[in-house]
Design a protein around this motif. Structure first.
Motif, PDB file in Angstrom:
ATOM      1  N   CYS A 198      38.830  48.093  34.703  1.00 17.29           N
ATOM      2  CA  CYS A 198      39.562  47.761  35.925  1.00 17.29           C
ATOM      3  C   CYS A 198      40.931  48.433  35.920  1.00 17.29           C
ATOM      4  O   CYS A 198      41.327  49.096  36.879  1.00 17.29           O
ATOM      5  CB  CYS A 198      39.674  46.240  36.045  1.00 17.29           C
ATOM      6  N   CYS A 253      37.022  39.273  35.101  1.00 21.06           N
ATOM      7  CA  CYS A 253      36.957  38.471  36.325  1.00 21.06           C
ATOM      8  C   CYS A 253      36.322  39.273  37.459  1.00 21.06           C
ATOM      9  O   CYS A 253      36.069  40.465  37.337  1.00 21.06           O
ATOM     10  CB  CYS A 253      38.345  37.961  36.722  1.00 21.06           C
ATOM     11  N   PHE A 280      37.472  40.396  40.041  1.00 21.66           N
ATOM     12  CA  PHE A 280      38.285  41.444  40.662  1.00 21.66           C
ATOM     13  C   PHE A 280      37.586  42.795  40.498  1.00 21.66           C
ATOM     14  O   PHE A 280      37.672  43.654  41.379  1.00 21.66           O
ATOM     15  CB  PHE A 280      39.662  41.491  39.981  1.00 21.66           C
ATOM     16  N   CYS A 339      45.283  43.179  37.145  1.00 24.78           N
ATOM     17  CA  CYS A 339      46.189  42.541  36.185  1.00 24.78           C
ATOM     18  C   CYS A 339      46.334  43.372  34.935  1.00 24.78           C
ATOM     19  O   CYS A 339      47.258  43.179  34.156  1.00 24.78           O
ATOM     20  CB  CYS A 339      45.737  41.125  35.854  1.00 24.78           C
ATOM     21  N   GLY A 340      45.387  44.288  34.706  1.00 27.49           N
ATOM     22  CA  GLY A 340      45.539  45.222  33.603  1.00 27.49           C
ATOM     23  C   GLY A 340      44.906  44.817  32.284  1.00 27.49           C
ATOM     24  O   GLY A 340      45.044  45.513  31.285  1.00 27.49           O
ATOM     25  N   GLN A 341      44.206  43.698  32.275  1.00 26.27           N
ATOM     26  CA  GLN A 341      43.613  43.229  31.020  1.00 26.27           C
ATOM     27  C   GLN A 341      42.404  44.019  30.562  1.00 26.27           C
ATOM     28  O   GLN A 341      42.201  44.213  29.374  1.00 26.27           O
ATOM     29  CB  GLN A 341      43.103  41.801  31.212  1.00 26.27           C
ATOM     30  N   CYS A 342      41.511  44.383  31.508  1.00 22.30           N
ATOM     31  CA  CYS A 342      40.262  45.042  31.103  1.00 22.30           C
ATOM     32  C   CYS A 342      40.377  46.541  31.393  1.00 22.30           C
ATOM     33  O   CYS A 342      40.807  46.936  32.482  1.00 22.30           O
ATOM     34  CB  CYS A 342      39.051  44.534  31.860  1.00 22.30           C
ATOM     35  N   THR A 398      33.795  43.474  33.673  1.00 24.42           N
ATOM     36  CA  THR A 398      35.178  43.013  33.555  1.00 24.42           C
ATOM     37  C   THR A 398      35.236  41.508  33.350  1.00 24.42           C
ATOM     38  O   THR A 398      34.245  40.803  33.526  1.00 24.42           O
ATOM     39  CB  THR A 398      35.979  43.359  34.834  1.00 24.42           C
ATOM     40  N   ILE A 406      46.187  38.541  42.094  1.00 25.50           N
ATOM     41  CA  ILE A 406      45.257  38.005  41.111  1.00 25.50           C
ATOM     42  C   ILE A 406      45.455  36.509  40.882  1.00 25.50           C
ATOM     43  O   ILE A 406      44.589  35.826  40.343  1.00 25.50           O
ATOM     44  CB  ILE A 406      45.313  38.826  39.791  1.00 25.50           C
TER      45      ILE A 406
HETATM   46  S1  SF4 Z   1      38.876  42.578  36.208  1.00 24.81           S
HETATM   47 FE1  SF4 Z   1      40.224  40.829  36.455  1.00 24.81          FE
HETATM   48  S2  SF4 Z   1      40.889  40.352  34.385  1.00 24.81           S
HETATM   49 FE2  SF4 Z   1      40.075  42.419  34.302  1.00 24.81          FE
HETATM   50  S3  SF4 Z   1      41.851  43.781  34.596  1.00 24.81           S
HETATM   51 FE3  SF4 Z   1      40.886  43.464  36.577  1.00 24.81          FE
HETATM   52  S4  SF4 Z   1      42.031  41.767  37.462  1.00 24.81           S
HETATM   53 FE4  SF4 Z   1      42.441  41.734  35.273  1.00 24.81          FE
END
Ligand code: SF4
Ligand code: FMN
Ligand code: FES
Lengths: 454, 162
Positions: free
Chosen positions: A369, A409, A411, A363-366, A407, A173
């Protein structure tokens, strides 16, 4: 090879006598463009880059000159330049070649760009696994510093700018530009939400920041060398300059090959440049722009209209290798990572492999995702271990549809596109596998078989 | 925690280069890990202290980045790329060969502490798959023959790691 490469960025890189030290680079005309650039007005360089029409080589293909134009100069805050050398999109290995074989070209491109945007400081964010690349860059920067090509008062111009090489530590990421910035600030690489955090306005330390890919920054050098007009004549309108295509998977001669945009078709790349498939094998599918781009099926017909209105009706081999053509067939040129799969490939396993990657890298933020991508991995994994359920193919699509677009980003899209495209294009294989396993289980028979891709 | 003088010198040179000290957090983790082999609670506190941060600010990055370790690895760290291009070229088979040779499941360290065997994601050299890293050295095109060779070199201690 009947189709000859036409190299610009990698022109000297593989010549036997070419070395990656500064003496060799200068002997080949290196740093002449930097000398030229510091005599120009910064805004004139920005204009050249804009007029050239060069598009970013990191993935999204956004015009570099336009991005530079978005820089918030009114704030009066320092401006930063970051070279994205994270090179983490599976299937991509072009930036590695530049860093290892011609680091000074990157440094020159960066210093021209830094001067053009009047950056106070520049960074190269390099992935942690590039141990050797890191050492090469550190040495090259010292060489350039000792010749006053970077650092204080560069070549007596009054402009000062240094480059810091900053190492990542194994997280994909960090390639996403706002995740990269967070990482460079010493935090977890959690991407930021856009708006408001467009780097050109609110980037590193909340200051205006330009993030460009390694290859894009090298292109800047060549734009200054030949002028915007000549550069824009390489390739086709809207798809200018060369691209380094990284070919991997089931071909005779995998490797990196540089061509002007649209100079070759996907068929020529596979059969002429890369020597074709392995003996007795047939083409099954191609992922054209790194593992997050949508897969193309070998027996598909691609029909539609290009941006300029021309209609096309292509087989997979006819697709011109450039930004717009690959977008027109529903995929993308992305980072230039072309992954070839022949008829020995089990598509469910291949997707299971890709899902494993994205589940590992979220990354685990959203929530969509963090939760959804591991669900997709769980389903494809069970489909490979003999525990597939009949509803699995549709469930994969349903989950992917609920991640993409929801989400922070991109990703989210990067992880969903493979699932959506694999399952919709190879639905027959996914359904057959699910049915077969259900049936065998009902009969109390062994359902799992040996896998090779997961 | 006793850091080598060369590590301390590197740290002292590095920190002031950044406009904001906190940016040096990840580089310091790398340097301390290279010095000590892995990161302990002590090293996390030391780094936090050096950068005027709280230990949690370092702990949260140590737990985020896969290359940072909190346990001692075996003598040789063997990392097999398992991502698609490498898998298409036989990476899983290569990995199995390492597992069998050292009686060590991927994701763990062998009982004799000789190797830590791990899967890693795409190392950006997919044209020369399968890719295996041993320490800081990259090996490419690791088919079963090459793997057998590397296994032999690991066993007799001659394998190059940088
Ligand atoms: S979409 Fe991007 S910001 Fe959200 S959890 Fe996935 S990697 Fe992280
Ligand atoms: C999940 C994700 C991963 C990315 N990884 C990379 C990468 O490894 N290298 C890169 O240059 N760009 C990567 N990008 C694109 C960057 O966010 C950014 O757009 C790019 O560095 C801009 O450079 P360019 O305009 O020169 O292409 C990634 C994007 C996303 C969403
Ligand atoms: S997939 Fe292994 S190096 Fe890219």
């Amino acid at each position: 090879m009947s189709v000859e490469e036409q190299r610009l960025i990698l022109k000297y890189a593989d010549e036997p006598s070419y070395t990656n030290d500064i003496a060799c680079y200068i002997k080949h005309g290196g740093y002449e463009e930097l000398k030229k650039a510091i005599q120009l007005k910064p805004e004139d360089i920005c204009k050249e880059v804009l007029d050239s029409g060069v598009r970013g080589r990191g993935g999204a293909g956004f015009p570099a000159g336009m991005k530079w134009k978005f820089l918030d100069r009114k704030s009066g805050k320092p401006i930063y330049l970051i070279c994205n050398a994270d090179e983490s999109e599976p299937g991509t290995f072009k930036d590695r070649q530049i860093i290892h074989k011609d680091p000074h070209q990157l440094i020159e491109g960066m210093m021209i760009s830094a001067f053009a945007i009047q950056a106070k400081l520049a960074f190269i964010y390099i992935r942690g696994e590039f141990f050797e690349g890191y050492k090469i860059l550190e040495r090259a920067i010292e060489e350039a510093r000792s010749k006053n090509l970077l650092g204080d008062n560069i070549l007596g111009s009054g402009y000062s700018c240094d480059i810091i090489v900053h190492r990542g530590a194994g997280a994909y990421i960090c390639g996403e530009e706002t995740g990269l910035i967070e990482s460079l600030e010493g935090k977890r690489a959690n991407p930021r939400i856009k708006p408001p955090y467009f780097p050109a306005a609110l980037g590193l330390y909340q200051c205006p920041t330009i993030v460009n890919n390694v290859e894009t920054l090298c292109d800047v050098k060549h734009i200054i060398a030949m002028g915007a007009k000549a550069f824009s004549e390489i390739g086709t309108p809207g798809n200018v300059g060369t691209r380094i295509w990284c070919v991997s998977g089931h071909v005779q001669k995998p490797g990196y090959y540089e061509f002007p945009c649209a100079a070759i078709t996907l068929g020529e790349l596979i059969y002429e440049v890369c020597g074709g498939l392995l003996p007795g094998r047939k083409l099954k599918a191609v992922i054209p722009g790194g593992s997050s781009s949508k897969i193309l099926r070998a027996d598909e017909r691609f029909k539609g209209k290009l941006k300029d209105g021309t209609e096309f009706d292509w087989g997979i081999e006819d697709i011109p290798m450039d930004f717009d053509s690959l977008a027109a067939v529903g995929s993308m040129s992305g980072s230039g990572g072309v992954i070839i799969m022949d008829d020995s490939t089990d598509m469910v396993e291949a997707l299971a492999n890709i899902n494993y990657f994205y589940a590992h890298e979220s990354c685990g933020q959203c929530t969509p995702c963090r939760e959804g991508v591991p669900w997709m991995k769980k389903i494809t994994t069970r489909m490979c271990s003999g525990n597939a359920r009949e509803e699995d193919p549709q469930m994969l699509i349903n989950i992917a549809d609920q991640i993409a677009g929801r989400t922070i980003c991109a990703f989210g899209e990067a992880a969903s596109w493979p699932v959506q495209s694999f399952v919709s294009k190879f639905r027959d294989e996914f359904e057959a596998k699910a049915k077969e396993q259900e049936l065998l289980r009902k009969q109390g028979l062994e359902t799992s078989k040996e896998t090779t891709l997961i | 925690m006793d850091l080598k003088q060369t590590t301390l010198d590197k740290i002292d040179r590095l920190v002031p280069r950044y406009p904001d000290k906190r940016s040096a957090a990840l580089p310091l983790c790398h340097l301390v890990q290279e010095d000590q082999g892995y990161l302990t609670n002590d090293s996390i506190e030391w780094i936090a202290n050096r950068l005027d941060l709280e230990p949690i600010n370092i702990a949260e990055i140590v737990t985020f980045y896969p290359m940072l370790r909190t346990e001692a690895p075996g003598k040789y760290q063997v990392r097999v790329c398992r991502t698609l291009s490498c898998a298409l070229s036989g990476a899983y088979k290569t990995c199995k060969q390492f597992e069998d040779a050292f009686d060590c499941k991927v994701g763990s360290t062998s009982d004799d502490q000789l190797v830590t065997l791990e899967y890693v994601e795409c190392h950006a050299d997919c044209g020369r798959a399968p890719v295996v890293m041993i320490g800081e050295k990259e090996y490419t095109g690791v088919d079963s023959e090459k793997a057998a060779d590397l296994i032999e070199q690991i066993k007799n201690g001659t394998v190059e790691t940088e």
